[in-house]
Design an enzyme around this catalytic site. Structure first.
Site: not given
Length: 304
Positions: A164, A250
């Site tokens: 998305d 991350e």
């Protein structure tokens, strides 16, 4: 998708009747004449000498009412990107036919994988989705597939792309410039209009960010890509799927595969935004019980 752009597209009979077949006008050329705005991205993307470097793009996805719309929007961006292989990993115990048919209809190079997220890692009814690590099992399966199906010597890049998010076609040109690990800004993320590395002469010396201040690499998953060779070199690396790993994914992968002084600043020294962490708003849908009481019956997910 073939490299001969003219043979990658077909047209229906209504469009073909306006073409003089004797002139041998290719459908792709006809498309460009109809939509001249496509000329620049097509020419820049497909004629870029760096397009010889393949991008393996990993996209976790799950069954939801908005899934088809999101993947369709993303696929239509990917039509502009040459030499990209799409790895879609479905958050289901079995691959669903509806999703596989959709992916086949795009005519893009892809592989459809699946693995279900355990219930204990899913957000509870009253819990925000960001309080649980999402897509980690799916990313791990994708990394496993990449390691088993690519060569350690292949000059290619790996990028994690949510279904998305919103992507500018120029982002993929930037990805192909990477030698080891590249970073760039991400828009609409971290309670800011953007997060970004602060760069000087192509190197990161600080970060502009607000939440999770103690992150070693305060960037979104959409804000970096890595060379395939690093995925093979760190063959034991997997994303942490524990519930307390929110905000650290991350930093974990970048901390394993690179260091701050090795990061390569892209997107004009990290001054351009080519990806936005958009989120599709969940639709309010009338319950099946209310529909049944109104004399209506349908299965939204299977019919779309």
């Amino acid at each position: 998708m073939t490299t001969d752009l003219g043979e990658s597209w077909t047209m229906d009979s209504r469009e073909m009747k306006n073409i003089d077949n004797k002139q041998d006008v290719k459908p792709w050329e006809q498309l460009l004449s109809m939509y001249p705005g496509l000329v620049v991205p097509i020419q820049e993307s497909w004629k870029d000498p760096l397009s010889i470097r393949k991008i393996y793009m990993i996209t976790p996805t799950k069954t939801r009412a908005e899934q088809i719309a999101d993947l369709t929007r993303l696929a239509q961006t990917l039509y502009l990107i040459p030499n990209l292989f799409w790895i879609i990993v479905e958050d289901e115990s079995q691959r669903t036919g509806r999703l596989h048919r959709l992916l086949q209809s795009f005519n893009l190079p892809f592989i459809h994988l699946n693995i279900a997220t355990p219930d204990y890692l899913k957000p509870t009814k009253n819990q925000s989705t960001w309080r649980r690590p999402r897509g980690m099992h799916q990313k791990n399966i994708a990394l496993q597939w990449v390691r088993e199906n690519t060569s350690t010597n292949e000059d290619a890049l790996v990028y994690f792309a949510d279904d998305d998010n919103t992507y500018h076609w120029k982002l993929f040109q930037e990805i192909r410039k990477i030698q080891l690990v590249g970073v760039w800004p991400v828009g609409l993320v971290g309670e800011l209009l953007y997060e970004r590395p602060i760069c000087l002469n192509g190197k990161v010396y600080s970060w502009f960010h607000y939440i999770y201040r103690k992150r070693k690499f305060p960037t979104d998953m959409a804000g970096f890509a890595i060379h395939l060779g690093l995925v093979h070199k760190h063959s034991n690396y997997l994303f942490n799927v524990s519930a307390n790993s929110v905000g650290e994914q991350e930093s974990n992968i970048l901390g394993t595969m690179t260091s701050m002084n090795q990061l390569e600043c892209l997107a004009n020294n990290a001054s351009k935004i080519y990806v936005w962490h958009t989120k599709t708003q969940s639709m309010f849908l009338t319950t099946t019980e209310k529909l049944r009481n109104a004399g209506m019956k349908y299965d939204l997910i299977s019919e779309l």
